[in-house]
Design a protein around this motif. Structure first.
Motif, PDB file in Angstrom:
ATOM      1  N   VAL A   1      36.162  42.242  50.266  1.00 12.40           N
ATOM      2  CA  VAL A   1      35.713  43.689  49.902  1.00 12.40           C
ATOM      3  C   VAL A   1      36.104  43.687  48.503  1.00 12.40           C
ATOM      4  O   VAL A   1      37.454  43.525  48.117  1.00 12.40           O
ATOM      5  N   GLU A   2      35.319  44.318  47.501  1.00 14.03           N
ATOM      6  CA  GLU A   2      35.764  44.390  46.163  1.00 14.03           C
ATOM      7  C   GLU A   2      34.811  45.679  45.627  1.00 14.03           C
ATOM      8  O   GLU A   2      33.409  45.682  45.790  1.00 14.03           O
ATOM      9  N   GLY A   3      35.510  46.548  44.788  1.00 11.38           N
ATOM     10  CA  GLY A   3      34.907  47.675  44.345  1.00 11.38           C
ATOM     11  C   GLY A   3      34.738  47.672  43.025  1.00 11.38           C
ATOM     12  O   GLY A   3      33.574  48.522  42.671  1.00 11.38           O
ATOM     13  N   ARG A   4      35.009  46.687  42.302  1.00  7.22           N
ATOM     14  CA  ARG A   4      34.483  46.517  40.974  1.00  7.22           C
ATOM     15  C   ARG A   4      33.083  45.961  40.928  1.00  7.22           C
ATOM     16  O   ARG A   4      32.744  45.434  41.745  1.00  7.22           O
ATOM     17  N   GLU A   5      32.359  46.165  39.697  1.00  2.00           N
ATOM     18  CA  GLU A   5      30.897  45.592  39.546  1.00  2.00           C
ATOM     19  C   GLU A   5      30.965  44.093  40.027  1.00  2.00           C
ATOM     20  O   GLU A   5      29.825  43.457  40.260  1.00  2.00           O
ATOM     21  N   THR A   6      32.068  43.339  39.160  1.00  2.00           N
ATOM     22  CA  THR A   6      31.979  42.135  39.422  1.00  2.00           C
ATOM     23  C   THR A   6      33.165  41.460  39.892  1.00  2.00           C
ATOM     24  O   THR A   6      34.271  42.410  40.029  1.00  2.00           O
ATOM     25  N   LEU A   7      33.148  40.262  40.545  1.00  2.00           N
ATOM     26  CA  LEU A   7      34.407  39.831  41.245  1.00  2.00           C
ATOM     27  C   LEU A   7      35.410  39.060  40.173  1.00  2.00           C
ATOM     28  O   LEU A   7      35.085  39.120  39.224  1.00  2.00           O
ATOM     29  N   GLY A   8      36.457  38.663  40.655  1.00  2.00           N
ATOM     30  CA  GLY A   8      37.634  37.965  39.743  1.00  2.00           C
ATOM     31  C   GLY A   8      38.769  39.020  39.498  1.00  2.00           C
ATOM     32  O   GLY A   8      39.802  38.602  38.933  1.00  2.00           O
ATOM     33  N   GLY A   9      38.704  40.304  39.747  1.00  2.00           N
ATOM     34  CA  GLY A   9      39.669  41.264  39.651  1.00  2.00           C
ATOM     35  C   GLY A   9      40.414  41.391  38.245  1.00  2.00           C
ATOM     36  O   GLY A   9      39.531  41.138  37.326  1.00  2.00           O
ATOM     37  N   THR A  10      41.453  41.726  38.150  1.00  2.00           N
ATOM     38  CA  THR A  10      41.787  42.147  36.832  1.00  2.00           C
ATOM     39  C   THR A  10      41.941  40.827  35.915  1.00  2.00           C
ATOM     40  O   THR A  10      41.657  40.938  34.915  1.00  2.00           O
TER      41      THR A  10
ATOM     42  N   LEU B   1      40.065  38.168  35.792  1.00  2.00           N
ATOM     43  CA  LEU B   1      38.863  37.535  35.035  1.00  2.00           C
ATOM     44  C   LEU B   1      38.312  38.654  34.256  1.00  2.00           C
ATOM     45  O   LEU B   1      37.535  38.351  33.323  1.00  2.00           O
ATOM     46  N   ASN B   2      38.419  39.965  34.884  1.00  2.00           N
ATOM     47  CA  ASN B   2      37.423  40.922  34.023  1.00  2.00           C
ATOM     48  C   ASN B   2      38.037  41.564  32.740  1.00  2.00           C
ATOM     49  O   ASN B   2      37.345  41.662  31.881  1.00  2.00           O
ATOM     50  N   VAL B   3      39.478  41.926  33.224  1.00  2.00           N
ATOM     51  CA  VAL B   3      40.262  42.606  32.055  1.00  2.00           C
ATOM     52  C   VAL B   3      41.522  42.124  31.661  1.00  2.00           C
ATOM     53  O   VAL B   3      42.365  42.891  31.282  1.00  2.00           O
ATOM     54  N   GLY B   4      41.645  40.747  32.033  1.00  2.00           N
ATOM     55  CA  GLY B   4      43.266  40.133  31.934  1.00  2.00           C
ATOM     56  C   GLY B   4      43.182  39.020  31.339  1.00  2.00           C
ATOM     57  O   GLY B   4      42.853  38.605  30.123  1.00  2.00           O
TER      58      GLY B   4
END
Ligand code: NAI
Length: 462
Positions: free
Chosen positions: A32-41, A43-46
């Motif tokens: 389950v993932e609520g962001r638009e893309t996978l990878g969490g903090t 990959l997305n913003v870290g």
């Protein structure tokens, strides 16, 4: 209602790795993932976007400072900020897309939305309730807030906002001389910003040996970062797109202010468990907001597990990944083990800092008899050729048995070099084992061997 063997909540490095391992072991798995893309903090913003920015600005620095000496003439490149952000976003897109591919390849269902756990064995996303024999919470962390500091992600930002500023700030104040503050602070220093780091303690990157910190701070100062140490930030105020930071020096309680175009708040992260319904379920949470687990990542509620930043231990993507694999293997009836003594820490500044195991200071405080082998990159031909002579490798070994207990590297590719020592430690190696291993010449890794030699009869090029 769909039903699974395992539902993983959160698709960061801990969660998606765990889901892949579950699927590989034959368990019917959803994530389950609520962001638009996978990878969490990460990959997305870290980790990943910040590394793109570090790479781009390191190239700039190289062109500005070292090209001429190597006979590479021409105008130094100018910065197209919009394009640099596009490059960073493309890197993120390639990586998050890669995770989506891996989910499909492993036949893992991505349930889009934010999850809650109404009862053990159930995961609710939107109006749908899904069943799962095992639920793995890998919900990660979020920036910790600081009293008196209101983040608007424009003028006062966390690491997320710092990766998408409208323009390069002329001045940047960083609150907190930890990993995020120093990595992103050095990015903006290389882009020409006047960077001041305000740190509560008297040391940067607490928890590292004093000699490593000294060398590290010196290289950062050479790059133009300024430090105000022993200072507690009281608050920030935003006026006309500028921020004023108020801080108190701990030594005399005197109050000071500093103005900046941008303020980066990097004073740590806290577990992100909001909305999961854990309290209602009776899942035990520590005072620091971490989900309590046993050695097998089981919470006190049967069938619910937790890993990564949401539980105890260093908030590192690779620690979460290892726990993700271990919890999956445990569920599948295997007997995995995560060796917490051999989890490397890397700061991706230039030069990088890599650490593993125990520090000299900690071992001395324990009263352990140790020996320390140190080797400067100034004695490494490759490093000198590449303008990377600053820094050293330090290996700490047991005085009697010669077994490697810890290491720190500050220098070129330290984040990669440290893994040679990690592998050695995992196999219970002595410093002599490393010292007797032939290392190709000329490579940075020779400095690791020389530090190992320094634990015995002495380094050759020292
Ligand atoms: P951190 O815990 O590394 O450093 C926070 C710093 O802020 C500490 O030095 C602390 O003394 C200082 N501080 C706290 N309150 C303050 C105040 N009021 N005024 C001035 N200074 C204050 O936290 P950071 O850098 O935000 O990173 C968060 C987490 O993310 C860490 O656990 C880190 O391991 C992880 N991370 C890891 C990376 C890596 O492995 N390369 C990169 C980025 C983040």
């Amino acid at each position: 209602m769909s039903s699974y063997d395992v539902i993983v909540i959160g698709a960061g490095p801990g969660g998606y790795v765990s889901a892949i391992r579950c699927a590989q072991l034959g368990l019917k798995t959803a994530i389950v993932e609520g962001r638009e893309t996978l990878g969490g903090t990460c990959l997305n913003v870290g980790c990943i976007p910040s590394k793109a920015m570090l790479h781009a600005t390191e190239m700039l620095h190289e062109a500005e400072h070292n090209f001429a000496e190597m006979g590479l003439k021409g105008k130094a490149p100018s910065v197209d900020w919009k394009q640099m952000l596009t490059y960073k976003d493309n890197v993120v897109g390639q990586n998050t897309g890669g995770i989506e591919f891996l989910m499909k390849k492993n036949k893992i269902t991505w349930i889009k939305g934010w999850a809650s756990i109404p009862a053990a064995g159930q995961v609710k996303v939107g109006d749908d309730v899904h069943e799962a024999k095992h639920i793995i919470v890998a919900s990660g962390s979020e920036p910790a807030s600081l009293k008196g500091v209101e983040v608007d992600e424009k003028t006062v930002v966390t690491s997320t906002g710092a990766l998408e500023l409208g323009k390069i700030p002329k001045s940047l104040v960083v609150i907190g001389a930890g990993v995020i503050g120093l990595e992103l602070g050095s990015v903006y220093a290389r882009l020409g910003a006047d960077v001041t780091v305000i740190e509560f303690l008297d040391t940067i990157t607490p928890g590292m040996d004093a000699d490593v910190v000294r060398a590290f701070k010196r290289t950062l100062e050479k790059q133009g970062l300024k430090f105000i140490m022993g200072a507690a930030v009281q608050g920030t105020e935003i006026k006309n797109n500028k921020a004023t930071v108020t801080y108190k020096l701990r030594k005399d309680d005197s109050e000071h202010t500093l103005q900046a175009d941008t303020v980066l708040v990097a004073t740590g992260r806290k577990p992100f468990t909001k909305g999961l319904g854990l309290e209602e379920l009776g899942v035990a949470i520590s005072e620091r907001g971490q989900i309590k687990t046993d050695d097998h990542y089981r919470t006190n509620v049967a069938g619910i597990y937790a890993i990564g930043d949401a539980i105890d231990g260093p908030m590192l993507a690779h620690k979460a990944e290892d726990e993700g694999m271990a919890v999956a293997e445990g569920i599948a009836g295997q007997h995995p083990h995560v060796n917490y003594n051999v989890i490397p820490g890397v700061i991706y500044t230039h030069p990088e800092v890599g650490t593993v195991g125990k520090t000299e200071d900690a071992l001395k405080a324990e009263g352990r008899a140790i020996k320390v082998g140190k080797f400067s990159f100034m004695g490494n031909a490759r490093a000198k050729a590449n303008f990377m002579g600053d820094g050293f490798v330090k290996i700490i070994a047991d005085k009697e048995t010669d077994r490697i207990l810890g290491a720190a590297i500050i220098g070129p590719m330290a984040g990669d070099l440290i893994h040679e020592i990690c592998v050695a430690m995992e196999f219970g190696a002595a410093a002599e084992d490393l010292a007797r291993t032939c290392h190709a010449h000329p490579t940075y890794s020779e400095a690791v061997r020389e530090a190992a030699l320094a634990c015995g009869n002495g380094a050759i090029h020292a």
